[in-house]
Design an enzyme around this catalytic site. Structure first.
Site, PDB file in Angstrom:
ATOM      1  N   ARG D  95       0.840  -1.208   0.000  1.00  0.00           N
ATOM      2  CA  ARG D  95       0.000   0.000   0.000  1.00  0.00           C
ATOM      3  C   ARG D  95       0.876   1.260   0.000  1.00  0.00           C
ATOM      4  O   ARG D  95       0.534   2.249  -0.634  1.00  0.00           O
ATOM      5  CB  ARG D  95      -0.910   0.002   1.239  1.00  0.00           C
ATOM      6  CG  ARG D  95      -1.751   1.259   1.341  1.00  0.00           C
ATOM      7  CD  ARG D  95      -2.827   1.119   2.372  1.00  0.00           C
ATOM      8  NE  ARG D  95      -3.562   2.372   2.541  1.00  0.00           N
ATOM      9  CZ  ARG D  95      -4.609   2.522   3.343  1.00  0.00           C
ATOM     10  NH1 ARG D  95      -5.053   1.494   4.055  1.00  0.00           N
ATOM     11  NH2 ARG D  95      -5.228   3.676   3.457  1.00  0.00           N
ATOM     12  N   ASN D 149     -10.441  -4.563  -0.723  1.00  0.00           N
ATOM     13  CA  ASN D 149     -10.394  -3.479  -1.695  1.00  0.00           C
ATOM     14  C   ASN D 149      -9.493  -3.827  -2.848  1.00  0.00           C
ATOM     15  O   ASN D 149      -8.602  -4.649  -2.689  1.00  0.00           O
ATOM     16  CB  ASN D 149      -9.894  -2.191  -1.010  1.00  0.00           C
ATOM     17  CG  ASN D 149     -11.064  -1.345  -0.536  1.00  0.00           C
ATOM     18  OD1 ASN D 149     -12.109  -1.332  -1.152  1.00  0.00           O
ATOM     19  ND2 ASN D 149     -10.877  -0.654   0.582  1.00  0.00           N
ATOM     20  N   CYS D 171     -19.212  -3.152   0.701  1.00  0.00           N
ATOM     21  CA  CYS D 171     -18.424  -1.989   1.097  1.00  0.00           C
ATOM     22  C   CYS D 171     -19.205  -1.270   2.184  1.00  0.00           C
ATOM     23  O   CYS D 171     -20.430  -1.297   2.199  1.00  0.00           O
ATOM     24  CB  CYS D 171     -18.221  -1.087  -0.123  1.00  0.00           C
ATOM     25  SG  CYS D 171     -17.354   0.437   0.220  1.00  0.00           S
ATOM     26  N   HIS D 201     -17.555   2.727  -4.560  1.00  0.00           N
ATOM     27  CA  HIS D 201     -16.875   4.010  -4.350  1.00  0.00           C
ATOM     28  C   HIS D 201     -17.319   5.032  -5.391  1.00  0.00           C
ATOM     29  O   HIS D 201     -16.656   6.040  -5.605  1.00  0.00           O
ATOM     30  CB  HIS D 201     -15.339   3.878  -4.358  1.00  0.00           C
ATOM     31  CG  HIS D 201     -14.817   3.272  -3.106  1.00  0.00           C
ATOM     32  ND1 HIS D 201     -13.502   3.352  -2.729  1.00  0.00           N
ATOM     33  CD2 HIS D 201     -15.443   2.576  -2.127  1.00  0.00           C
ATOM     34  CE1 HIS D 201     -13.337   2.713  -1.579  1.00  0.00           C
ATOM     35  NE2 HIS D 201     -14.501   2.226  -1.195  1.00  0.00           N
ATOM     36  N   TYR D 254     -16.300   9.228  -2.045  1.00  0.00           N
ATOM     37  CA  TYR D 254     -15.176   9.130  -2.972  1.00  0.00           C
ATOM     38  C   TYR D 254     -15.367   9.965  -4.237  1.00  0.00           C
ATOM     39  O   TYR D 254     -14.441  10.127  -5.015  1.00  0.00           O
ATOM     40  CB  TYR D 254     -14.932   7.662  -3.343  1.00  0.00           C
ATOM     41  CG  TYR D 254     -14.306   6.889  -2.222  1.00  0.00           C
ATOM     42  CD1 TYR D 254     -12.923   6.719  -2.169  1.00  0.00           C
ATOM     43  CD2 TYR D 254     -15.062   6.353  -1.190  1.00  0.00           C
ATOM     44  CE1 TYR D 254     -12.330   6.012  -1.136  1.00  0.00           C
ATOM     45  CE2 TYR D 254     -14.484   5.646  -0.150  1.00  0.00           C
ATOM     46  CZ  TYR D 254     -13.121   5.478  -0.128  1.00  0.00           C
ATOM     47  OH  TYR D 254     -12.531   4.781   0.896  1.00  0.00           O
TER      48      TYR D 254
END
Lengths: 436, 436, 436, 436
Positions: D95, D149, D171, D201, D254
Site C-alpha cells: 500500500r 479493496n 463496502c 466508491h 469518494y
C-alpha cells in the site's frame, strides 16, 4: 495465383447450372479460375452429370475456367476464395417426410416453416458446422456463403457456433421481392432499392426507394391494388388492404404462413389428401432436369430450370461474391449477425438485412426499432429459431418439442410432441445428434 | 385526517363484498376511515344494494368505517388515498358480444384474450384514462389500483398515456398460482414465493422458492405429475411433461390459450354451438348473488361469491394497499412500468412482475433476460397489446384490424377484418373513439 | 426548376471561397443553379466582399451559377435544396472570451472543448434551432448541413429538438484523418476507407481498410513510428506506442485534450501568459484574408486560406451534398442520430459515424459495441454534451455549472461555478436564454 | 449440523474483532457454530493474536461459538456457509508503494482510486479468483462475501471470471452514507432508506426515503447547508450548492476525487511532501491495535479500533449474512451483477446497488436509466475497472498502461506509462501474472 477459386458444396444440385451461368456472365468483374463441384458419394451420379454440363457451358462461353469435381470437400477446400453451400441432407426423401408427417397430423408441412423447417434444420445444421470447421482449418480466408435451407436457422447456428467468422447466409426472396416491386412500379430494378429487415423468410421491406426517393406509401398503395405474384413455389397472396396499410411495410412471400394461416394450411391439407406433395413435384422436375443435363449437346442452362423455383438464386449469389471480390460497397440483402442493427434482437443472432458489401464482408445498415406490429412476430420466430438450433446441436428431444410447441403455427404441445417423436424416428439416419 | 380513504370505482360489482371483507380483516394494519362506492347511473341499483350490504358487514364487524355511495366520481375522489377501479364498460351485454361474435367466426371468444380482450380494452381504456385524469387533478397523491380487465392492456395504456404516475395494475392470477404451488408442495403459502415475470395473463413463474431455497425443478416435476386445477373460470390444463421440463418455468393458467390453442378453441366452439357462453353463466350467477345481497339479514360475504371466479382478488388488492400504506417492502406481483427489469421489453411498457411494495410504490425486481422459449411469445403479445392500446386511443379501425391480425390466435387478416368490422358496429355505443 | 439551390447561412465566413471552389469543381456532378450567401447585419461588409469574390470565381470558371446575397434568411430559404450553416455567434470577440476566461482560471480554453466549447454551444444552439424551424417552414425538403462549431453539441440539439428531420452535422476532422492515414500508408486516399465511430471531435477510426483489406494493425504500427501531423490548428500529438497498441483504434486529433491533458493545458497556459490566444491569431489571419478577398482582380480561392485551418471542409461538405443529390450511397463520415448503430449510446443522440449517403439521407453503418477503453470516455463526453444542450435551451445556470463540473477536464465544481458565472456575465449579449 | 460456519480469509486483519463483535451481537438471529480465521504464513503472528482475542470475546459473551485458526484455507473451507474475504495482498508495504509512486509523479495516490487502486486490484484479483475456485470446489453452497479493496474491481473480476456464482461484494460506504443522512435528518437510521446505484466508491443515493416518503429534495437542501463529515479516512467535502442541486442525487464520499480533483490531489501532494502517507499512519495504528489485542485481559473490541476507519464494516457484513441466512428479503446495498438493473451498464458487469437479500442471494432493484450527469462518469470508471481486471488476469502491461491512461484522473499516457512501469517493477513479488 490470380483469379478466384470457388468451391460449391452440394455441387450436384439441379440449381448448379444457374450458378455456372452466373459466373460466366460476370467473368469480366469476377474472373473465376477454378470451380470445384463437391458432393457426397450418394450424389456421385448427379454431380458427374452437372460437372460435365458445366464444362460444356464454359467451353461454349470460351472462358479459361477450370471445373473440377470431388467427393471429398477437404480435397477441394485448400486455396478457396469462396465456398458456397447448397446442401439438402437426406435429399428429397427427407423432404417428403418433412412435408407429409406434419400434414398427417393436420399441421403445416413446409420445408422452411414449422415442423418441416425444423427438421430440415436438424439435418443441415450439424453438417454445415462441420463444413465451417473445415473451412476455418483449410481455407481460413475464404467466405462461406450458404443457400441451404432453412437459411435463417443455418446462419443462426453457424454465426453462433461455427468455426469461421466469414460466413454469410443468402436467400433469393429479397431479390425476388425487389424484382416484383420494380414490376409493380413499372421501372427497371436498378432504379429501386428496398431496405429489408427481419429474419430469413420473415424479413420486411421497411422502406422502398425509387431513384433515391422514399416511395413506400406508393408501393403499399399499388401492392393493395395489384395482386403480387409470389414466387413459383409460394402460393399467391392477397392481403386485406386495411391490414397492409396499417402495417406500413411490405411483407415477404412467406409471411402468408402467419397472416393467412388458415388458407395456407387448408390448401396444403387438401393437396395432401389428393396425394400432391411439393417434394414429389420437385422430385419429378429434378428427374426431368437431369435427363436434360445428361444430353451432351446441351451447353447452356436449360430454360426448364426456371420452373424449379429458386429464381435469382444465382444472381443473388454471384452479385454477393462479385461485390466482396471487388469491394463494391453496394447494398445487398444478406443474413448476418445483427450486432445491434435491429433493436431488440440479440446482437449475436442472425438477421436478414440490407448491408453494404465490402471486401471485408457485409456491414449491416442501422435499422433501429422495427414497427411494433412487426417486432412481435419476428421475436417469436427468433425464439423458435434459436431453440431449434440448440436442439439440433444438443440432440435434445425435449427441446425439440419445446421449439415446435412455441412455433406460432403449432396447435398444441401434444401435437408438437407427436410430430417430433414420429419424425425423429422416421429421419433417424440423418439425425445422428439425436441418437448419440 | 387519520385513517385511509378508499374510493372504489365500479363499486356496484358483485365482487365488492369480498373487498369489504378484505378491509375488515386487515383493519389492524390498514385503518380504513371511509370507503366510497362509486358507480354510474346505469349501475345505481346494484351499487345501492352493495352499499347497504357493506354497511351491514362493517356494522357486524364493529368497525368505525364509513361507507358512502356516489354516482359522481369527482365528488368521491378528493382526499382519496387509494382508488380501486373495477369497471366493465358495457357490462355483461358487451361481454356477450365479445364472446359470441368471434366464436361465430370460428375464433376464440375470451374476454381477456384475442378479439374479446381487444374489444374489452377498446371500451375500458378511454374510460380509465379519464379516471386517471380525474385522480391526477382531484387527489394527486392517491394510488390508482386497477383490476379492470384486460388488466395488461389497461395498465399499458395508463402507464404510457395516463395523467397520474401513481397507477398500478393488479390481477389475481399470480396469487392463485402461488396458492396452487403451495398446495402442490403441501406447504403453507407463506413459506413459498414465486418470482413472476412477463405480461398480464402471460407471466411465468420463473423461479420458485420454498423457505428461501430454489425449488423450481422440484415444482416442475410435481407440476407434471399432478394436474393443476386452474382457476374456477379457466379450463384445467394438462401439459406434456417434456414440454414443461424443457420450458423450465411455470406457465400461467392463460397460457393454455397459446400452448393448447386447438383444445381451448374447440371446447369454446362446442359450448358455443350448444348455446353456452360464459357471459350468460356469469349473468345468471350475478343475478343470484344480487338476490342474496339484497337480503337485509345478510351481513357477511356470502359463500356463493366464491363460485363467481376472481378468487383472491380481494387478498391481492388489500395486501397491495396495506403494503403501500405501511411501507412493508415485501414482494408482491403487480403490473407496472418495466424500466428495464425484463430485458428486451420496452422500458416504458407494462409488465407483470415481482416487485417490492414501498410507500412510494412498487419497485420491480431485476429479472434480466427471459428464457428464450418465453421471450418470443411475450414479445408477440406485447406487440398486440401496444397496437390495441394505440387503436383504442386513436379510434383507428385499420390499426384494430392490424392488431387482431398479428395476434397469434388469429387465423388470417381476412377473419380479423370481418370480426373487427362486425364488433365495432355491434358495440358502437361503448366505442365513441371509433365514431368521432 | 432544374439545378440545385444552395443557401449558405454565415456566408460572410472567410471559408466561403473554399466552398465556392468546391461547387465549381463538382459542377458536372452537382449542377448548382443558385448560391445564396446569407449573413446578419453585423456581417454585411464581409458577406458583400465574399459575394463579389464568389461571382468573380464563378465567372472565371465560366459556369451559369447565380450568386445572391441576403441579410434575411427567410428571403433566401424558399426553394432551397441544401442549407449549409457555418455561423459563429458573437464572432471572434466571443471566441476570445471562450479562450481567455477559462485560461485565466487555469483551465483549458479551447473553442470546441471544455468551457469554451460549452459557451460556443450556448450561443450557437438557440440560433441554429431557429434556423431549423425556418427550414422546416420555408423549404421542408431541404437538407440542413451544419459545420458550425461545436458541431457535436449543435447536432445533438438539432436532432433532439430541431424542427426539421433533414439535418446533418459535418466536421472536417474525419476527412483529414483519412488523408493522413493515406499519407502514412503512402497510397492514394481513394484506396482507403476508415470506419469511424464516436462523437464529434471524439470519434475513433475503429477499422481501416486499404483496397478493402483490414490494415488497422499495420496503421497502428506506422502511427507509432511516424508522428502524425495533426491539423493546422491542433498541436501535433505523440502518443506512447504501448497506449495506442492496447487501444487498438486510431484516436482523433482532439483526443489529445483527454489523453495528454497536462501537455495541452500547459501549452495553452504558457501561450496565454505570453499573450498569445488563438482567437487573436485567427482575427489577424481573417483580416489579411479579407484584404485579399477585396482585391477585384482575385478570381480564385487564395492559397493563404489554407493556413486558416479547416482544411477539407469544402471537400467534406461538397462530397456530402453531391452524394445526397446523386443518391451515390458511398460511405462518408457524418454526425447523425445514433438509432442503435453504436451500442450503449442513446438511440436519439448524435454520433459521428461512417454512413452511406443516400438521396433520403445518411444511413449509419452498424458498429455494435465500442472497445471498452473507448466507451467510457465517449459516454462521459456525451453526458457533458447532453447537459450542455439542455442548459443552452433552458437557460439554466445550475445545469451549466453541473455540465462543466462533470467535464473530465474540469478540476472542480468550484472552478466550474466561477468560470460559468463569469462567462455568462461576459457573454450576456449572446446568451438571451440565460437572461429571460 | 445446525448452526452456521463462517470462514474469514484474512482473519489476521485488525478489523476482525469488529466482525467477531458483530456475530456475538446477532447470535439470536444468526447462530454461528464455528468461525475459522484463516491467514497466510506471513500473517501467522497477527492471526494468532486475533484468534486468542476472539476466543476471549466469545467466552465473555457466554456463547457456544468455536473459533479455529488455520494457515491453510483448503483445510478451513469444507462445510462453510459463508466465506468472508478481507485480504490485502502485500499488506501495508505494498500500500505504501501504491500511495507513494503515483504521488512522486504528481498523480493521486489513493489505494482505491487511480493508480493505487489499479495496483491494489492487480495484486488482489488473482488471489481472490483462486479463493473463488477453492470455494466452488470445497464448499459450493457457501456464499463468498468480499470486503477486500478495491471491492468494485474485485467483484467485477469474480463475477465475470470466478468459479463460484455465489459471490457478493460489500463496502461500508453506503451504510455510512445512510447513517449520515439519518443524522442530517435527525432521525433514527431505521426510518430511512436510500436507493443506491452506481459502482463501488462511485455509487449515488438516487432516492432517499424517510418513513417511506421521498425526501430526496429535502436531503439535498440540507446536504448543501450542513457540511457532511465524510468518513474517518476521507477528507470532508464541501460541494457547491448549485452543483448538487442540479445533480439531483447524493454523491458518495469518494466522488470528491472526481468533482474536486484539484483539492484532493493538492492535499495529498502536500502531505506527501511533508512525508505523511496514509499507509504509514495506518501502519502505526495497526501496531498500536495489535499491542492492545495482545493484552490477555482484553475481551471486548477496543474502542481504539474505530479510529482505524472502516466503520460499520462489521454491521454491513453481519447484516448481509443474517439476511441471507434468514431469507429476510430486506433492502441492502451490495456489489453484484447488473443483469440490466441499471440501464446502459453491461448486464454482466458488477454494480453497487440496492438489492433485496434473499436466501438465494441478492436481487437488485430495477433502477432504469441513471441521471445523464451521472451516467458518463460511471461508464468512464467502468471502462477503467474492466480494463484493469483484464490486465490483472492477462498480466498485460500495455493494457495496464491503457487502463491508467483512460482513468479520468490521469494527466497523460506518458505519466501513465511511467507510473505503471515503475510500479510493476516495485511490486514484482506480488504480481506473478505480469512476470509469467
Amino acid at each position: 495465383m490470380s483469379g478466384v477459386k470457388i468451391v460449391t458444396i452440394g455441387g450436384g444440385s439441379s440449381y448448379t447450372p444457374e450458378l455456372i451461368e452466373g459466373f460466366i456472365n460476370r467473368y469480366d468483374i469476377l474472373p473465376v479460375r477454378e470451380i470445384w463441384l463437391v458432393d457426397i458419394e450418394e450424389g456421385r451420379e448427379k454431380v458427374e452429370i452437372i460437372t460435365a454440363l458445366a464444362k460444356r457451358m464454359i467451353k461454349k462461353a470460351g472462358l479459361p475456367i477450370v471445373v473440377k469435381m470431388s467427393l471429398d470437400r477437404r480435397e477441394a477446400l485448400p486455396g478457396a476464395d469462396f465456398v458456397t453451400t447448397q446442401i439438402r441432407v437426406g435429399q428429397l426423401p427427407a423432404r417428403e417426410i418433412d412435408e407429409s408427417i406434419p400434414l398427417s397430423h393436420g399441421i403445416l408441412g413446409q420445408e422452411t416453416n414449422g415442423a418441416g423447417g425444423m427438421f430440415n434444420g436438424f439435418r443441415a445444421i450439424p453438417v454445415l458446422l462441420e463444413i465451417a470447421a473445415d473451412i476455418a482449418e483449410l481455407c481460413p480466408k475464404a467466405w462461406m456463403i450458404n443457400f441451404s435451407n432453412p437459411a435463417g436457422m443455418v446462419t443462426e447456428a453457424c454465426i453462433r457456433y461455427g468455426a469461421t467468422k466469414r460466413m454469410i447466409g443468402l436467400c433469393n426472396v429479397p431479390f425476388n421481392i425487389e424484382m416484383q416491386i420494380a414490376k409493380l412500379l413499372e421501372v427497371e430494378k436498378s432504379r429501386i432499392w428496398v431496405k429489408f429487415a427481419g429474419l430469413n423468410h420473415m424479413s420486411y421491406g421497411v422502406e422502398i426507394f425509387l431513384d433515391g426517393e422514399d416511395v413506400t406509401d406508393q408501393v403499399i398503395q399499388k401492392f393493395n391494388e395489384v395482386e403480387m405474384e409470389g414466387m413459383k413455389n409460394i402460393n399467391s397472396i392477397n392481403y386485406e388492404p386495411e391490414f397492409i396499410r396499417a402495417l406500413g411495410v411490405i411483407p415477404s412471400f412467406y409471411h402468408s404462413y402467419y397472416y393467412k394461416k388458415d388458407k395456407q394450411l387448408n390448401q396444403e391439407l387438401e393437396e395432401f389428401k389428393e396425394g400432391k406433395i411439393r417434394s414429389q413435384v420437385v422430385q419429378k422436375l429434378e428427374k426431368e432436369l437431369f435427363e436434360l443435363y445428361k444430353d451432351e449437346t446441351l451447353d447452356i442452362k436449360p430454360a426448364q430450370l426456371e420452373e424449379r423455383g429458386g429464381a435469382y438464386y444465382s444472381d443473388a449469389a454471384c452479385n454477393l461474391i462479385a461485390s466482396i471480390y471487388n469491394d463494391t460497397r453496394d447494398i445487398q440483402t444478406v443474413i448476418v449477425k445483427n450486432e445491434g442493427a435491429i433493436a431488440g434482437i440479440d446482437k449475436d443472432s442472425a438477421v436478414e438485412i440490407s448491408a453494404i458489401i465490402t471486401k471485408d464482408g457485409p456491414i449491416p445498415l442501422t435499422i433501429g426499432e422495427l414497427p411494433i406490429a412487426v417486432n412481435g412476430l419476428i421475436q417469436h420466430m427468433k425464439s423458435f429459431e434459436r431453440l431449434t438450433v440448440e436442439a439440433a446441436i444438443e440432440g435434445d428431444v425435449e427441446k425439440a418439442i419445446l421449439a415446435l410447441t412455441i412455433n406460432p403455427l403449432t396447435p398444441s404441445d401434444t401435437i408438437a410432441k407427436e410430430v417430433v417423436v414420429e419424425m425423429i424416428a422416421a429421419q433417424k439416419e440423418w439425425l445422428p445428434n439425436f441418437y448419440k
